[in-house]
Write a protein that holds these residues in place. Sequence first.
Motif, short mmCIF file in Angstrom:
data_model
loop_
_atom_site.label_atom_id
_atom_site.label_comp_id
_atom_site.label_asym_id
_atom_site.label_seq_id
_atom_site.Cartn_x
_atom_site.Cartn_y
_atom_site.Cartn_z
N THR A 3 30.39 -56.96 23.69
CA THR A 3 28.95 -56.69 23.59
C THR A 3 29.10 -55.18 24.37
O THR A 3 29.71 -54.69 25.38
CB THR A 3 28.13 -57.46 24.60
N TYR A 5 26.29 -51.77 25.24
CA TYR A 5 24.82 -51.60 25.50
C TYR A 5 24.61 -49.99 25.59
O TYR A 5 25.38 -49.29 26.23
CB TYR A 5 24.28 -52.18 26.69
N CYS A 82 22.06 -52.66 21.49
CA CYS A 82 22.86 -53.62 21.78
C CYS A 82 23.71 -54.07 20.76
O CYS A 82 23.01 -54.51 19.56
CB CYS A 82 22.34 -54.68 22.56
N HIS A 94 20.98 -61.33 26.95
CA HIS A 94 20.96 -60.01 26.27
C HIS A 94 19.55 -59.57 26.01
O HIS A 94 19.23 -58.17 26.21
CB HIS A 94 21.62 -60.24 25.01
N PHE A 97 18.08 -57.00 28.96
CA PHE A 97 18.38 -55.57 29.01
C PHE A 97 17.28 -55.01 28.15
O PHE A 97 16.74 -53.93 28.45
CB PHE A 97 19.35 -55.38 27.96
#
Length: 333
Positions: A3, A5, A82, A94, A97
């Motif tokens: 993952t 960001y 993301c 998630h 964020f």
Amino acid sequence: EVTSYEVIKDILPPFFWSNTDTGFYRERATASLGYKDSLLSYKIVKNGKLNSADQLVLQDGGNMVKRSRYILHADTLYTLVCFAPATIVADEQHSAFFDQFIIKDDGKASSVLKNKAGELIKALSGKDSTNAVNARNIIDKVSFTKEELPLLYNAMLLQYPDDSMTYSSTRSKLIDVIEELADSSTVDFIRRHYDDLADRGSDQLALLNILVNYKTVYSYNTLKDLFTKKPPQHIKERKSIGYNVTDSLELTRLLFPDILVLLKNGDYWEDVADYTKTALDSGTINTELLLPFDKEIRLISDTLFNGHTLQDEDAWTWRYGSLVSLLGYLNNT
């Protein structure tokens, strides 16, 4: 699980505006889609007091989803991104964020939502060359309305440093905007000011193209008057009033027989031959209309073909095909 960001901060150009934040978000979101991407969801949400947009896109060739959140504040667009597997990209962890991203002073109205049409038009012809370039670069990226047509008309008649350009010049961009907003006042404007652009034939052609695409009896009668009596000269690379002249054969009929005089014009005979062939093939006009121009059509043919018989593959190329068809109609009359 892999993952990532990212927060992207874009300060928007000084003359940029959008009529609504939701419309702005939708445009940005649509522009971010790849050719083979699949839009999974798009919705308007909130980050503090600010409207924002949340988008999920399944990327081509895998199970990774790109989640984006667009947040507009003052003169800045914040894009939160993301990349995560589809099974977890929208879970609580998630989502934090995106949902917990808060901007200070979020009650302040965005300057992007203020219409700057007057400022942009003024900057185009101003003495500040940097402002002029910034304004020109944004013309086709903002949302003008019909209320701004008078501003756009006046701006189009001014002189600009890039007038020597045929495409992407300030004036050509203004003409493109005017075409998108065109109404009957646009036809009036073109009729009144067509002669003012006599030294810029490419711009005259662009105005004639507006008349073609507006598609009313008034616009086509105006097209006939201007194009046949004062065909643009000094046209540089551009040599056509557009490809949509025969979209409405009922309107096309209004151009005849007057437009046939342009069969003698070296710049426009090809297009006029094409329009005439289409009108004849469809029964929109009859062959008798060609008879007064029999001599001219045969003279053009003799000049182009230089007294030689063309091979079949040459005779039916795009350049000569319509002219050969007109000769066929004359020979069968």
